[in-house]
Motif scaffolding. Structure first.
Motif, mmCIF file in Angstrom:
data_model
loop_
_atom_site.group_PDB
_atom_site.id
_atom_site.type_symbol
_atom_site.label_atom_id
_atom_site.label_comp_id
_atom_site.label_asym_id
_atom_site.label_seq_id
_atom_site.Cartn_x
_atom_site.Cartn_y
_atom_site.Cartn_z
ATOM 1 N N GLY A 1 0.797 -1.221 0.000
ATOM 2 C CA GLY A 1 0.000 0.000 0.000
ATOM 3 C C GLY A 1 0.832 1.274 0.000
ATOM 4 O O GLY A 1 0.330 2.337 0.332
ATOM 5 N N VAL A 2 2.115 1.169 -0.379
ATOM 6 C CA VAL A 2 2.996 2.339 -0.351
ATOM 7 C C VAL A 2 3.715 2.569 -1.688
ATOM 8 O O VAL A 2 4.660 3.344 -1.768
ATOM 9 N N GLY A 3 3.299 1.855 -2.745
ATOM 10 C CA GLY A 3 3.934 1.999 -4.053
ATOM 11 C C GLY A 3 5.173 1.132 -4.235
ATOM 12 O O GLY A 3 5.924 1.308 -5.188
ATOM 13 N N PHE A 4 5.369 0.172 -3.350
ATOM 14 C CA PHE A 4 6.569 -0.661 -3.394
ATOM 15 C C PHE A 4 6.615 -1.533 -4.648
ATOM 16 O O PHE A 4 7.663 -1.646 -5.290
ATOM 17 N N ARG A 5 5.496 -2.161 -4.997
ATOM 18 C CA ARG A 5 5.483 -3.018 -6.196
ATOM 19 C C ARG A 5 5.720 -2.196 -7.445
ATOM 20 O O ARG A 5 6.459 -2.619 -8.336
ATOM 21 N N TRP A 6 5.122 -1.016 -7.545
ATOM 22 C CA TRP A 6 5.336 -0.138 -8.696
ATOM 23 C C TRP A 6 6.813 0.245 -8.799
ATOM 24 O O TRP A 6 7.416 0.184 -9.869
ATOM 25 N N TRP A 7 7.399 0.646 -7.666
ATOM 26 C CA TRP A 7 8.810 1.040 -7.623
ATOM 27 C C TRP A 7 9.700 -0.122 -8.059
ATOM 28 O O TRP A 7 10.640 0.047 -8.845
ATOM 29 N N THR A 8 9.401 -1.329 -7.571
ATOM 30 C CA THR A 8 10.179 -2.514 -7.915
ATOM 31 C C THR A 8 10.078 -2.806 -9.400
ATOM 32 O O THR A 8 11.077 -3.119 -10.057
ATOM 33 N N ARG A 9 8.874 -2.710 -9.958
ATOM 34 C CA ARG A 9 8.693 -2.938 -11.402
ATOM 35 C C ARG A 9 9.523 -1.952 -12.204
ATOM 36 O O ARG A 9 10.198 -2.324 -13.168
#
Length: 96
Positions: A21-29
């Motif tokens: 819920g903090v944009g971690f998956r987007w950042w990782t992608r």
């Protein structure tokens, strides 16, 4: 001649902390795509994020370094990693 760092590998990393819920998956992608890696990042029911990345060992090592860097969204407590042979079945990098 192909070097060891160029051989394709699979990195599986389990990221513990406040990472949902903090944009971690987007950042990782975004980071994985910049490094030319394929795979995915997905939320797990226990609050961790699982990251599976395939590509050159050097790129996977760089992604692991970034996951542990303290410069991610949220707050990473620990990253547990496992290395294995690339399977070649991950087109692109997705958020799941």
């Amino acid at each position: 001649m192909e070097t060891l760092s160029d051989q394709p590998v699979r990195l599986t990393a389990w990221v513990h902390g406040r990472v949902q819920g903090v944009g971690f998956r987007w950042w990782t992608r975004a980071r994985a795509s910049e490094l030319g890696l394929s795979g995915y990042a997905r939320n797990l029911n226990d609050g961790r994020v699982e990251v599976v990345a395939e590509g050159a060992r050097s790129g996977c090592e760089q992604l692991l370094y970034l996951l542990r860097s303290g410069r991610t969204p949220g707050s990473v407590d620990v990253v547990v990693d496992r290395w294995s042979a690339a399977k070649g079945n991950l087109p692109g990098f997705a958020e799941r």
